[in-house]
Design an enzyme around this catalytic site. Structure first.
Site, short mmCIF file in Angstrom:
data_model
loop_
_atom_site.label_atom_id
_atom_site.label_comp_id
_atom_site.label_asym_id
_atom_site.label_seq_id
_atom_site.Cartn_x
_atom_site.Cartn_y
_atom_site.Cartn_z
N THR A 67 0.85 -1.44 -0.13
CA THR A 67 0.24 -0.09 -0.08
C THR A 67 0.83 1.32 -0.04
O THR A 67 2.05 1.34 0.57
CB THR A 67 -0.90 -0.01 1.16
OG1 THR A 67 0.01 -0.08 2.35
CG2 THR A 67 -1.81 -1.18 1.41
N GLU A 71 -5.83 -3.73 -0.71
CA GLU A 71 -6.38 -5.05 0.38
C GLU A 71 -7.59 -6.01 -0.03
O GLU A 71 -7.67 -7.00 0.59
CB GLU A 71 -6.83 -4.55 1.85
CG GLU A 71 -5.70 -3.95 2.69
CD GLU A 71 -5.00 -2.52 2.44
OE1 GLU A 71 -5.57 -1.96 1.21
OE2 GLU A 71 -4.41 -1.66 3.24
N LYS A 101 -15.01 18.11 9.83
CA LYS A 101 -16.14 18.11 10.84
C LYS A 101 -16.20 19.69 11.28
O LYS A 101 -15.25 20.26 11.77
CB LYS A 101 -15.57 17.39 12.01
CG LYS A 101 -16.62 16.47 12.92
CD LYS A 101 -16.63 15.52 13.55
CE LYS A 101 -17.87 14.98 14.00
NZ LYS A 101 -17.70 13.94 15.09
N TRP A 120 -20.47 16.75 9.68
CA TRP A 120 -19.62 16.38 8.54
C TRP A 120 -19.80 17.01 7.12
O TRP A 120 -21.11 16.67 6.94
CB TRP A 120 -19.78 15.04 8.49
CG TRP A 120 -18.99 14.08 9.65
CD1 TRP A 120 -18.05 14.58 10.53
CD2 TRP A 120 -19.03 12.70 9.85
NE1 TRP A 120 -17.53 13.79 11.52
CE2 TRP A 120 -17.99 12.38 11.12
CE3 TRP A 120 -19.52 11.36 9.48
CZ2 TRP A 120 -17.82 11.37 11.41
CZ3 TRP A 120 -19.39 10.40 9.70
CH2 TRP A 120 -18.42 10.08 10.81
P1 AMP Z 1 -5.41 2.10 -2.87
O1 AMP Z 1 -5.24 0.84 -1.75
O2 AMP Z 1 -4.25 2.91 -2.94
O3 AMP Z 1 -5.86 1.78 -4.14
O4 AMP Z 1 -6.61 2.96 -2.11
C1 AMP Z 1 -7.84 2.51 -1.66
C2 AMP Z 1 -8.82 3.69 -1.57
O5 AMP Z 1 -9.11 4.31 -2.57
C3 AMP Z 1 -9.93 3.25 -0.79
O6 AMP Z 1 -9.67 2.96 0.55
C4 AMP Z 1 -10.71 4.59 -1.05
O7 AMP Z 1 -10.56 5.49 -0.10
C5 AMP Z 1 -10.20 4.88 -2.41
N1 AMP Z 1 -11.13 4.69 -3.34
C6 AMP Z 1 -10.98 3.50 -4.55
N2 AMP Z 1 -12.09 3.52 -5.05
C7 AMP Z 1 -12.81 4.61 -4.82
C8 AMP Z 1 -14.16 5.16 -5.44
N3 AMP Z 1 -14.74 4.68 -6.37
N4 AMP Z 1 -14.75 6.31 -4.84
C9 AMP Z 1 -13.94 6.93 -3.80
N5 AMP Z 1 -12.98 6.43 -3.22
C10 AMP Z 1 -12.37 5.16 -3.77
#
Ligand code: AMP
Length: 536
Positions: A188, A333, A440, A445
């Site tokens: 990540t 994940e 907030k 929110w």
């Molecule tokens: P990553 O593991 O770097 O791909 O990041 C995952 C994160 O990307 C998720 O926990 C969300 O916060 C964000 N994310 C993924 N898809 C979306 C979506 N369609 N809309 C909003 N946030 C998203």
């Protein structure tokens, strides 16, 4: 007393996916942009043959089951061969994000204990800078031919991929092992602390890849041509390199050319019917298409995720270009897509605005994944579409623990995502914010995603981002960042008035900062942490 089923127990392995593709779809094409420019094309059968050759190369280099092979590479055919050869041999394919800070790259290569690293020539300067600090790596293999590799200087234990592969036998017996064996590893991006490793099993990837082929997801079959812009170094390119082999869809890999013009040209010349990527990529693509008054000849559908897809972009794809938007949610994940939005029958011919509203949400879980919401005390929250809480996820291809992690991240068997969401009675999920991005103000929110969405509806706005900044009276207030469209004029008051006409008064920021560009992370997402550093 339940009875045992009487079915064969054959492990779900990635070598099985490759063998299936070779036998059933041997002549289906893979088209790949070489790092040095031209297009390369061959078939699934050719890819399978080269994967066997690469498996022999890895063995000859002394690697064994369980060893880790890194990659720092674009989406291209050699990277694809490695996906199958490495995992198929019982080794672990560790895809590295080339845009990580060099110190983080060194950290993950050493943490994962990579023995061999495959890299594209464009990343040679990075490799040169980090190689000395990665002592366990015994071979740095440039994903190119002898000529392009010979041009590189200052990299130890350097090999040309094509030379190694072409000299190897194309006979290789894929080993059989437990389907829970590790197949791939992705870290990540970790905005705080060190990156954390997510280790995917063969079982997780195969199940997820089969699911990706479903009609409500990517609908992959030999009738489709798919272009994954989502990088193969990030969440397995949403498992598309595997899913296309399950379903038999032609696969188009864009290499390093990810600008709007190059992507458009590739989509048109290869007859792409479905593409997948993050919203910022689609913004650039549509800007190009609009500017040159172009149309999509074959593209029917686009899968989008990684960050929230702005409603204005959904509207443009659907109404102007007749391209169906499938908006999904997932994270490193979750192996690939965990939820996806596809219009229900009742809405398919419904009013455009209702369609956009529906698709701006992140959809419903795919089979095999469950979600729920909890409040700050970990108590379950009703699915009423209103009450928001932290999104929890579990399923067959959701992480159970980080690689070499000491403590399980799970809470009562669920993975806490760090996303704030709502879920309605029908199961439709809507991401409102990251926990750390939540604003907030006076105890209430504000959803930064909602505010950004509204700002993006203004015709002069190219990109928008909202962060919370400290405020002595309200605790926090939203601060809006805008990138104007080229040659558009827009001043603070105009955009604030525009917002005031569309959202509650207390949501409207006091201040707007105009920037030439927003900071984007390695996967094309807006980096709010950078904005906070500069403007909090
Ligand atoms: P990553 O593991 O770097 O791909 O990041 C995952 C994160 O990307 C998720 O926990 C969300 O916060 C964000 N994310 C993924 N898809 C979306 C979506 N369609 N809309 C909003 N946030 C998203």
């Amino acid at each position: 007393m339940p009875q045992a089923g009487l079915m064969m127990e054959l492990p779900l392995l990635l070598s099985g996916v490759l063998q299936h593709a070779e036998a059933q779809f041997g002549q289906v094409e893979v088209v790949s942009r070489e790092t040095h420019g031209p297009l390369f094309r061959y078939t699934y059968a050719d890819c399978a043959q080269r994967a066997r050759q690469l498996a022999n190369v890895l063995q000859a280099l002394g690697l064994q089951a369980g060893d880790v092979v890194g990659s720092i590479a674009w989406n291209n055919h050699r990277h694809l061969e490695a996906y199958y050869a490495v995992s198929g041999s019982g080794m672990v394919m560790h895809t590295c994000n080339p845009r990580l800070h060099p110190d983080q790259l060194i950290y993950i290569i050493n943490h994962a204990e990579d023995r061999v690293v495959l890299f594209d020539a464009s990343f040679a300067p990075i490799v040169k800078a980090i190689a000395a600090k990665c002592p366990r790596v015994m071979a740095w293999v440039c994903l190119s031919d002898a000529t392009h590799t010979a041009a590189l200087e200052g990299i130890p234990h350097l090999h040309a991929y094509d030379t190694l592969v072409e000299q190897a036998s194309d006979q290789f017996e894929w080993p059989t092992f437990d389907e829970r064996t590790a197949a791939a590893l992705c870290y990540t991006s970790g905005t705080t602390g060190n990156p954390k490793g997510v280790m995917y099993s063969h079982r997780a990837i195969v199940l997820s890849a089969i699911t990706c082929c479903m009609p409500g997801l990517l609908n992959l079959s030999p009738h489709e041509t798919i272009l994954p812009v989502v990088p193969m170094f990030h969440i397995n390119a949403w498992c598309i390199p595997y899913a296309s082999f399950v379903g038999g869809a032609k696969l188009v890999l864009p290499g390093p050319k990810l600008d709007g013009a190059s992507l458009y040209e590739l989509m048109e010349s290869e007859g792409v019917t479905i593409s997948a990527g993050v919203p910022t990529i689609w913004q650039a693509l549509l800007a190009h298409v609009e500017q040159h008054q172009l149309r999509f000849r074959t593209m029917r559908r686009t899968a989008v995720g990684g960050s929230a897809m702005p409603k204005a972009l959904i509207a443009k794809f659907m109404d102007t270009y007749q391209v169906e938007v499938r908006h999904g949610w997932g994270m490193t994940e979750t192996t690939a897509v965990a939820t996806i939005g596809t219009l229900p029958p009742a809405l398919s011919h419904g009013p455009a605005a209702a369609q956009h509203d529906y698709l701006a949400k992140q959809g419903k879980t795919v089979h095999g994944v469950s979600i729920k919401l909890v409040d700050e005390n970990g108590q379950d929250i009703p699915r009423d579409g209103q009450t928001q809480g932290e999104l929890m996820v579990r399923g067959h291809w959701i992480l159970s623990g980080y690689y070499k992690g000491e403590k399980s991240p799970l809470v009562n068997g669920w993975f806490p995502t760090g996303d704030i969401a709502t879920i309605d009675a029908d199961g439709l999920m809507n991401i409102r914010d990251r926990v750390k991005d939540v604003i907030k103000t006076g105890g209430e929110w504000i959803s930064s995603i909602d505010l950004e969405n509204v700002a993006l509806e203004h015709p002069a706005v190219a990109m928008a981002a909202v962060i919370g900044v400290e405020d002595p009276k309200w605790g926090e207030r939203p601060l809006l960042f805008i990138v104007r469209k080229p040659s558009a004029s827009l001043e603070s008051q105009e955009i604030l008035d525009f917002l005031a006409s569309k959202v509650a008064k207390w949501w409207v920021p006091e201040r707007v900062v105009f920037l030439d560009a927003l900071p984007l992370g390695g996967t094309g997402k807006i980096q709010k942490s950078e904005l906070r550093k500069l403007h909090s």
